[in-house]
Each structure stands twice: as C-alpha cells, then as structure tokens.
Design a protein around this motif. Structure first.
Motif, PDB file in Angstrom:
ATOM      1  N   THR A  78       9.341 -16.090  11.499  1.00  0.00           N
ATOM      2  CA  THR A  78       7.991 -15.543  11.408  1.00  0.00           C
ATOM      3  C   THR A  78       7.345 -15.432  12.781  1.00  0.00           C
ATOM      4  OG1 THR A  78       7.741 -16.499   9.219  1.00  0.00           O
ATOM      5  CG2 THR A  78       5.724 -15.874  10.356  1.00  0.00           C
ATOM      6  N   TYR A 112       6.078 -11.980  14.886  1.00  0.00           N
ATOM      7  CA  TYR A 112       4.722 -11.813  15.400  1.00  0.00           C
ATOM      8  C   TYR A 112       4.717 -11.621  16.918  1.00  0.00           C
ATOM      9  CZ  TYR A 112      -0.246 -12.821  16.152  1.00  0.00           C
ATOM     10  OH  TYR A 112      -1.563 -12.741  16.515  1.00  0.00           O
ATOM     11  N   CYS A 159      10.111  -8.185  10.725  1.00  0.00           N
ATOM     12  CA  CYS A 159       8.837  -8.289  10.004  1.00  0.00           C
ATOM     13  C   CYS A 159       8.843  -7.510   8.689  1.00  0.00           C
ATOM     14  CB  CYS A 159       7.698  -7.729  10.853  1.00  0.00           C
ATOM     15  SG  CYS A 159       7.457  -8.547  12.432  1.00  0.00           S
ATOM     16  N   SER A 198       4.787  -4.815   4.975  1.00  0.00           N
ATOM     17  CA  SER A 198       3.389  -5.061   4.593  1.00  0.00           C
ATOM     18  C   SER A 198       2.623  -5.774   5.708  1.00  0.00           C
ATOM     19  CB  SER A 198       3.322  -5.869   3.299  1.00  0.00           C
ATOM     20  OG  SER A 198       3.944  -7.123   3.459  1.00  0.00           O
ATOM     21  N   TRP A 199       3.283  -6.688   6.433  1.00  0.00           N
ATOM     22  CA  TRP A 199       2.629  -7.372   7.546  1.00  0.00           C
ATOM     23  C   TRP A 199       2.291  -6.390   8.657  1.00  0.00           C
ATOM     24  CZ3 TRP A 199       5.764 -12.443   8.730  1.00  0.00           C
ATOM     25  CH2 TRP A 199       5.764 -13.258   7.597  1.00  0.00           C
ATOM     26  N   ARG A 227      -0.582  -4.191   7.703  1.00  0.00           N
ATOM     27  CA  ARG A 227      -1.843  -4.927   7.739  1.00  0.00           C
ATOM     28  C   ARG A 227      -2.295  -5.156   9.178  1.00  0.00           C
ATOM     29  NH1 ARG A 227      -1.037 -10.030   4.989  1.00  0.00           N
ATOM     30  NH2 ARG A 227      -0.370 -10.773   7.014  1.00  0.00           N
ATOM     31  N   TRP A 228      -1.371  -5.550  10.064  1.00  0.00           N
ATOM     32  CA  TRP A 228      -1.721  -5.779  11.463  1.00  0.00           C
ATOM     33  C   TRP A 228      -2.173  -4.488  12.140  1.00  0.00           C
ATOM     34  CZ3 TRP A 228       3.330  -8.922  12.491  1.00  0.00           C
ATOM     35  CH2 TRP A 228       3.192 -10.210  11.966  1.00  0.00           C
TER      36      TRP A 228
END
Length: 88
Positions: free
Chosen positions: A29, A33, A67, A70-71, A74-75
């Motif tokens: 994770t 990021y 990743c 969806s992440w 959203r980011w």
C-alpha cells in the motif's frame, strides 16, 4: 534499484514492478501511494522546467500496477478538488 529491463520495456508490456528495498513487506500500500506521489511530483517538476515528462512514465507504470483503480480515481478527484492530503 530500478531494473533497466523494466524501464526500457515496450509500451504494450506491463511487467511486475521490480523489488523496492524501501518497501520490503508483503503489504504494498505504501509503495503504491509513494509512486503515485512521485509521478505527480515528477510531472510537475518537468513541466516547470519545460522538459518532456517521459522519464515520469516509470512511476506511472508502477503505481498503475500496484494501486487499485478506485484509489487512483479518488486521489485524482481529490487533486482536482484541491483536497488531496499528499504533498505534490
């Protein structure tokens, strides 16, 4: 640290990202990021210098491999809204 084969692979190939010693654990994770942030920082820096953003392609490919979509969506929405918590 970065595999030369990974960096020079053709556009149609998306191999698994190489091992990054900063993230030795199974949970990737943080790696996801960090590469998302690195990509946007790279693009911003290259655009300010008036240079090609092609070197940033590496980070783009890594975070897209690691990743969940969806992440990323959203980011990106948070960046457009000005509410993203990360420092780009």
């Amino acid at each position: 640290m970065l595999g030369i084969d990974f960096q020079k692979s053709s556009k149609g190939k998306w191999p698994t990202p190489p091992f990054d010693p900063r993230f030795p654990n199974q949970n990737q994770t943080r790696n996801c990021y960090q590469n998302f942030l690195d990509y946007h920082r790279c693009v911003k820096s290259m655009n300010l210098r008036g240079k090609s953003t092609q070197p940033c392609e590496y980070y783009f490919r890594v975070f897209h491999s690691l990743c969940p979509i969806s992440w990323v969506q959203r980011w990106n929405q948070q960046i457009m809204d000005g509410t993203f918590a990360g420092k780009i």
